[in-house]
Write an enzyme that holds these catalytic residues in place. Structure first.
Site, mmCIF file in Angstrom:
data_model
loop_
_atom_site.group_PDB
_atom_site.id
_atom_site.type_symbol
_atom_site.label_atom_id
_atom_site.label_comp_id
_atom_site.label_asym_id
_atom_site.label_seq_id
_atom_site.Cartn_x
_atom_site.Cartn_y
_atom_site.Cartn_z
ATOM 1 N N GLY A 160 -10.990 47.203 19.910
ATOM 2 C CA GLY A 160 -11.748 46.479 20.041
ATOM 3 C C GLY A 160 -11.639 46.460 21.321
ATOM 4 N N ILE A 162 -10.265 45.183 23.810
ATOM 5 C CA ILE A 162 -9.525 44.831 24.958
ATOM 6 C C ILE A 162 -8.483 46.445 25.172
ATOM 7 C CG2 ILE A 162 -7.249 44.527 25.502
ATOM 8 C CD1 ILE A 162 -8.226 41.308 24.802
ATOM 9 N N THR A 240 0.122 43.226 24.218
ATOM 10 C CA THR A 240 -0.426 42.261 25.025
ATOM 11 C C THR A 240 -1.333 41.364 24.458
ATOM 12 O OG1 THR A 240 -2.342 43.328 25.125
ATOM 13 C CG2 THR A 240 -0.356 43.271 26.812
ATOM 14 N N ARG A 242 -0.858 39.277 20.327
ATOM 15 C CA ARG A 242 -0.109 38.360 19.769
ATOM 16 C C ARG A 242 0.840 38.363 19.662
ATOM 17 N NH1 ARG A 242 -3.640 35.216 22.125
ATOM 18 N NH2 ARG A 242 -4.303 34.353 21.194
ATOM 19 N N GLU A 271 6.709 30.853 21.499
ATOM 20 C CA GLU A 271 6.070 30.945 22.941
ATOM 21 C C GLU A 271 7.035 30.074 22.993
ATOM 22 O OE1 GLU A 271 2.781 32.879 23.677
ATOM 23 O OE2 GLU A 271 3.160 34.167 23.358
ATOM 24 N N HIS A 290 2.763 35.359 28.893
ATOM 25 C CA HIS A 290 1.344 35.573 27.808
ATOM 26 C C HIS A 290 0.552 35.504 29.299
ATOM 27 C CE1 HIS A 290 -1.368 34.455 24.316
ATOM 28 N NE2 HIS A 290 -2.152 35.099 24.931
HETATM 29 C C1 DGY Z 1 -6.999 34.623 24.641
HETATM 30 O O1 DGY Z 1 -7.897 34.415 25.022
HETATM 31 O O2 DGY Z 1 -6.498 34.628 23.338
HETATM 32 C C2 DGY Z 1 -5.464 34.959 24.973
HETATM 33 O O3 DGY Z 1 -4.600 35.326 24.627
HETATM 34 C C3 DGY Z 1 -5.369 33.695 26.450
HETATM 35 O O4 DGY Z 1 -6.257 34.323 27.069
#
Ligand code: DGY
Length: 329
Positions: A160, A162, A240, A242, A271, A290
């Site tokens: 996606g 990111i 980065t 979940r 977390e 996070h």
């Molecule tokens: C999100 O936006 O889902 C991140 O994990 C927190 O910024």
């Protein structure tokens, strides 16, 4: 004069949108003042009778919270792109739109993935601690020697926005990029000179595996013992997205057994990560709290988007950014 909208905001937010909301007589704001999230009981109490809710990833927004709020609740606006803490189906069943904040945090989060790639490969945290501990006594041929990033192979799991931004950065490092997405993305892959491969192939052929999928029932535990077995010895896992996408016990075993070479984690299964976690005793693991989206500019934009979604939802308008309901897919 109509009564102001009652809104509960689960934390003090940055950005001008929130400041304006506070000053706006059309809103009666109840803002949780602590850095820690409202405990469950407080959340259930404070939402009672509200028209709108702004929440964060630390708040579990489920049917009980929606029921505690009442049938007048018009919008749930999350200051994050991920909404795995929100029961979107329960919101949909009550006709409550859920807002989120896609887009603005893409590049900032890709930056942190890259910070972790470089930190893990080149042992940056370990080396900085070594200096601070007064252990830097000489220069030696293999002192703090790590892995090369330049010219290595990067595997991106989840292509996606990111994932693509992570891949784009790899071009500057002369990397071969492999990617996997549940729904193939040939155009995005081609645009970034990435090779779309099966999940197994990405795991097997990458020196760095970056996890960039959303957490869903399908991706929970996606990176499990079997996945670690497929990875190259010495490969580095970056997460980065979940924490629960990675089976953390299997990760610890893979690291202990030398099945993989290291991990850079911005997220963990629970977390904050417990201080008892074996991950914190491993020199080849970097754990961050996070902070993927944590630049002041990005967090302010996210808060502004959350406020815009709230305002739209309260006035019965479509949200500028809403999470698809399970039915509309
Ligand atoms: C999100 O936006 O889902 C991140 O994990 C927190 O910024």
């Amino acid at each position: 004069m109509t009564a102001p909208y009652r809104v509960f905001v689960t934390r003090v937010l940055p950005g001008s949108g929130f400041a304006e909301l506070r000053d706006d007589p059309a809103f009666d704001l109840d803002v949780w003042p602590d850095d820690f999230p409202p405990p469950r009981e407080a959340l259930l109490e404070r939402v009672d009778g509200v028209d709108g809710l702004i929440c964060l990833i630390t708040d579990r927004i489920d049917a009980a919270v929606l029921d505690a709020a009442g049938s007048q609740l018009k919008v749930v606006s999350q200051m994050a792109v991920g909404v795995d803490n929100v029961d979107v189906a329960a919101c949909a069943a009550r006709g409550i739109p859920v807002g989120n904040t896609p887009g603005v945090l893409t590049e900032t989060t890709a930056d942190i993935a890259w910070a972790l790639i470089l930190a893990s490969a080149r042992r940056i945290v370990e080396a900085a601690e070594y200096v601070k501990a007064g252990e830097w006594n000489t220069w030696a041929p293999t002192q703090m020697a790590g892995a090369d990033v330049f010219g290595a192979t990067l595997g991106v799991i989840g292509f996606g926005a990111i994932g693509q931004a992570v891949a784009r950065r790899a071009q500057g490092f002369g990397m071969r990029v492999l990617c996997w997405n549940r729904t193939p993305r040939p155009d995005a892959a081609a645009a970034l000179s990435a090779e779309e491969r099966s999940l197994d192939a990405v795991l097997a052929e990458s020196d760095f595996v970056s996890v960039n999928v959303a957490l869903t029932d399908d991706t929970r535990g996606l990176i499990n013992a079997d996945a670690f077995e497929r990875m190259r010895p010495g490969a580095i896992l970056i997460n980065t997205a979940r924490g629960p996408i990675v089976d953390e016990e299997a990760l610890v075993t893979a690291l202990r057994d030398g099945q993989i070479g290291g991990a850079g984690l911005d997220v963990t299964a629970v977390e904050p990560l417990s201080m008892d976690s074996p991950l914190l005793t491993m020199k080849n693991v970097v754990v961050l709290p996070h902070i993927g989206s944590a630049s002041m500019a990005t967090r302010s934009k996210m808060a502004d988007m959350a406020v815009a979604n709230l305002r739209a939802g309260l006035s019965g308008q479509p949200l500028p950014n809403s999470v698809p309901t399970p039915a509309s897919g």
